[in-house]
Design a protein around this motif. Sequence first.
Motif, PDB file in Angstrom:
ATOM      1  N   ASP A 182       0.855  -1.259   0.209  1.00  0.00           N
ATOM      2  CA  ASP A 182      -0.048   0.048  -0.057  1.00  0.00           C
ATOM      3  C   ASP A 182       0.611   1.242   0.061  1.00  0.00           C
ATOM      4  N   ILE A 183       1.920   1.299   0.955  1.00  0.00           N
ATOM      5  CA  ILE A 183       2.588   2.373   0.900  1.00  0.00           C
ATOM      6  C   ILE A 183       3.451   2.717  -0.229  1.00  0.00           C
ATOM      7  N   GLN A 184       3.976   1.593  -0.895  1.00  0.00           N
ATOM      8  CA  GLN A 184       4.568   1.817  -2.313  1.00  0.00           C
ATOM      9  C   GLN A 184       3.682   2.275  -3.206  1.00  0.00           C
ATOM     10  N   LEU A 185       2.584   1.810  -3.370  1.00  0.00           N
ATOM     11  CA  LEU A 185       1.655   2.203  -4.469  1.00  0.00           C
ATOM     12  C   LEU A 185       1.228   3.790  -4.136  1.00  0.00           C
ATOM     13  N   ASP A 186       0.896   4.101  -2.886  1.00  0.00           N
ATOM     14  CA  ASP A 186       0.487   5.549  -2.553  1.00  0.00           C
ATOM     15  C   ASP A 186       1.512   6.442  -2.764  1.00  0.00           C
ATOM     16  N   ASN A 187       2.711   6.127  -2.500  1.00  0.00           N
ATOM     17  CA  ASN A 187       3.983   6.903  -2.881  1.00  0.00           C
ATOM     18  C   ASN A 187       4.023   7.375  -4.242  1.00  0.00           C
ATOM     19  N   LYS A 188       3.799   6.170  -5.109  1.00  0.00           N
ATOM     20  CA  LYS A 188       3.761   6.323  -6.591  1.00  0.00           C
ATOM     21  C   LYS A 188       2.649   7.464  -6.933  1.00  0.00           C
ATOM     22  N   CYS A 189       1.399   7.215  -6.198  1.00  0.00           N
ATOM     23  CA  CYS A 189       0.323   8.034  -6.725  1.00  0.00           C
ATOM     24  C   CYS A 189       0.523   9.310  -6.417  1.00  0.00           C
ATOM     25  N   VAL A 190       1.137   9.910  -5.268  1.00  0.00           N
ATOM     26  CA  VAL A 190       1.396  11.141  -4.820  1.00  0.00           C
ATOM     27  C   VAL A 190       2.498  11.657  -5.775  1.00  0.00           C
ATOM     28  N   GLU A 191       3.519  11.010  -6.099  1.00  0.00           N
ATOM     29  CA  GLU A 191       4.490  11.543  -7.369  1.00  0.00           C
ATOM     30  C   GLU A 191       3.567  11.849  -8.572  1.00  0.00           C
ATOM     31  N   CYS A 192       2.835  11.007  -8.825  1.00  0.00           N
ATOM     32  CA  CYS A 192       1.879  11.043 -10.326  1.00  0.00           C
ATOM     33  C   CYS A 192       1.284  12.487 -10.056  1.00  0.00           C
ATOM     34  N   ILE A 193       0.474  12.505  -9.044  1.00  0.00           N
ATOM     35  CA  ILE A 193      -0.277  13.861  -8.581  1.00  0.00           C
ATOM     36  C   ILE A 193       0.639  15.076  -8.738  1.00  0.00           C
ATOM     37  N   GLU A 194       1.553  14.925  -8.049  1.00  0.00           N
ATOM     38  CA  GLU A 194       2.491  16.190  -7.980  1.00  0.00           C
ATOM     39  C   GLU A 194       2.791  16.669  -9.599  1.00  0.00           C
ATOM     40  N   GLU A 195       3.197  15.553 -10.285  1.00  0.00           N
ATOM     41  CA  GLU A 195       3.518  15.883 -11.825  1.00  0.00           C
ATOM     42  C   GLU A 195       2.444  16.510 -12.449  1.00  0.00           C
ATOM     43  N   TYR A 196       1.335  16.095 -12.130  1.00  0.00           N
ATOM     44  CA  TYR A 196      -0.275  16.559 -12.773  1.00  0.00           C
ATOM     45  C   TYR A 196      -0.398  18.081 -12.120  1.00  0.00           C
ATOM     46  N   ILE A 197      -0.304  18.184 -10.919  1.00  0.00           N
ATOM     47  CA  ILE A 197      -0.496  19.624 -10.424  1.00  0.00           C
ATOM     48  C   ILE A 197       0.424  20.593 -11.005  1.00  0.00           C
TER      49      ILE A 197
ATOM     50  N   ARG B 295       0.398  14.288   2.797  1.00  0.00           N
ATOM     51  CA  ARG B 295       1.251  13.603   3.038  1.00  0.00           C
ATOM     52  C   ARG B 295       1.848  13.656   4.375  1.00  0.00           C
ATOM     53  N   GLU B 296       1.370  14.742   5.435  1.00  0.00           N
ATOM     54  CA  GLU B 296       1.760  14.708   6.632  1.00  0.00           C
ATOM     55  C   GLU B 296       0.888  13.623   7.436  1.00  0.00           C
ATOM     56  N   HIS B 297      -0.422  13.572   6.999  1.00  0.00           N
ATOM     57  CA  HIS B 297      -1.285  12.682   7.655  1.00  0.00           C
ATOM     58  C   HIS B 297      -0.777  11.060   7.254  1.00  0.00           C
ATOM     59  N   TYR B 298      -0.424  11.096   6.203  1.00  0.00           N
ATOM     60  CA  TYR B 298       0.152   9.459   5.623  1.00  0.00           C
ATOM     61  C   TYR B 298       1.472   9.407   6.478  1.00  0.00           C
ATOM     62  N   GLN B 299       2.289  10.115   6.387  1.00  0.00           N
ATOM     63  CA  GLN B 299       3.573   9.929   7.254  1.00  0.00           C
ATOM     64  C   GLN B 299       3.103   9.152   8.774  1.00  0.00           C
ATOM     65  N   GLN B 300       2.275   9.976   9.417  1.00  0.00           N
ATOM     66  CA  GLN B 300       1.961   9.388  10.770  1.00  0.00           C
ATOM     67  C   GLN B 300       1.400   8.110  10.633  1.00  0.00           C
ATOM     68  N   LEU B 301       0.579   7.790   9.628  1.00  0.00           N
ATOM     69  CA  LEU B 301      -0.140   6.629   9.451  1.00  0.00           C
ATOM     70  C   LEU B 301       1.084   5.381   9.319  1.00  0.00           C
ATOM     71  N   ILE B 302       1.995   5.838   8.353  1.00  0.00           N
ATOM     72  CA  ILE B 302       3.053   4.962   8.124  1.00  0.00           C
ATOM     73  C   ILE B 302       3.774   4.660   9.041  1.00  0.00           C
ATOM     74  N   GLU B 303       4.050   5.611  10.231  1.00  0.00           N
ATOM     75  CA  GLU B 303       4.915   5.146  11.474  1.00  0.00           C
ATOM     76  C   GLU B 303       4.132   4.469  12.301  1.00  0.00           C
TER      77      GLU B 303
END
Lengths: 379, 133
Positions: free
Chosen positions: A326-341, A359-367
């Motif tokens: 999940d973490i891997q996929l979501d990180n890819k998604c975030v990168e993709c959306i960054e490019e889109y933005i 991103r901040e929320h997600y970092q907490q979740l990962i930890e």
Amino acid sequence: MTLLFSKIAQNNIKTVITRNNDLQILTISYRKLSIVPSLYDGKEDPAPKFFSSNVQVLLKRLTRPDFNKVFRKRTNSGLAVLRTPKYKFLTNEELEAEILKANKKADVLLQMPPVVKVHQPVDDVLSKDPALVGYDSAKYLFTDITFGIANERRLIVERDPDGTLRHCGHDVRKRLNQTYFPIPGRKIKEPMMFTNEDRFNSLLDRQEYEFLLDRACLQYEPDEASYQRITSITYQHIDMNKSYDLLRSTRHFGPMTFYLTWHQSMDSLMLELLQSGAVREGVLLAALRQALLGDVANGDNAQALAQQILPTPIQLAKPERLTEEDIQLDNKCVECIEEYIVSNSAMKSQQELALQGFREHYQQLIELSRGLKKAHGNA
Amino acid sequence: MSLPPASGTGRFFAKAAKSIRLIRQGCTNRPFFHISVTQRRRLNSQPVIEQLGSYDPMPNINNEKLVALNLERIKYWLGKGAHVSPPVAEILGLSGFFPIHPRTYMTAWRNRRTERENLAKQLEAEKSKEAAA
């Protein structure tokens, strides 16, 4: 003052402005600020793109069907007393079979109304006979009621008082089809809620979008200009109020997303997705834009990522635990959306802010999830 | 009295002559017709073999007269050698299924002539009025 007006128009808030000296109250509500409907009447036909399996899958996934909403009781379907639900004990296999059945039922309930081009006016003269002038002052309408012919292929012709024999126009065809082969619920006369502007606007103000769209589906054909006008205004109203959640899990979400993407105004939907933390769906939306317009930077990447996202289960709520995949996929998604933005978005700053929040929320979740794993001793 | 089914309830002989005709179904002062096929020597009040369409001679609010024709069944009965009564032949002619019936042309022509005569009369009346004044 004009600046103020435009700002009010943007915010869509019923605003009361009191001027300092005279007690003149100026009420502006967005019902006065008319929405300009845009129809699918350009050169390009949306139908081939809408019906392509790729786009259908994306739209269905973006609908994010929540079965609690899909199968909710909407009417008592003619019963005086509602039936009590049945509870059963099932084995795993039986349960899977039931879930499969429910999925099929949901597919039927969520079948999207088609998005097609507006039809062309009919102008097809079959014969002209000036010797018939004066026969009758009324028009004659002839309908072929042969059994087993579809409404749109039925032969309907008219003989005008000047002796011309021609095929009928779309509105007359619809009226005669409804006369001889009535569709339950459709009215021969257009309902007031569509013709009367005040009533229509009052429905929009009360956010009865689903009722409005359902009724429009029943009353009109999808290639009618009035259908597309009504749906267009409704979609834009939803977009302005950001009340996308009212349409989620209904069959209208797909056409709305298609409409917004087709007219390049899906950035507030993207913002809403990012704010609610649905980055995967954000990527799907970018992939949809790539499929429809083909103008997304690194769009192939988004489409490839969409193919990875589609097999994963739909996230109706924010996840509480995360796996490494999940973490891997979501990180890819975030990168993709960054490019889109950076390259395509029209609301860059807001979307960036929303993404940062995610991103901040997600970092907490990962930890949290990694810590939990460690605590359980299987890290 | 409920309507007979569209498939008809009338008994008929295969080789007897059939006719496609208008059968009045409305009430007093409100004519409405079924286009039906019956045996030729039967009264219009008797059950028909089959209903083939309908004809509403009173214009609706849009000034239209509605005609429904089951062309598939009409073709079938014509193939079986059914006769067509003149009013039905006129309707079928106007619909483009048959050639225009001669009586239709006659009616049109007579209507035009009456209109012309009425116009001429009006003009004469106006002229005489002017002359008197």
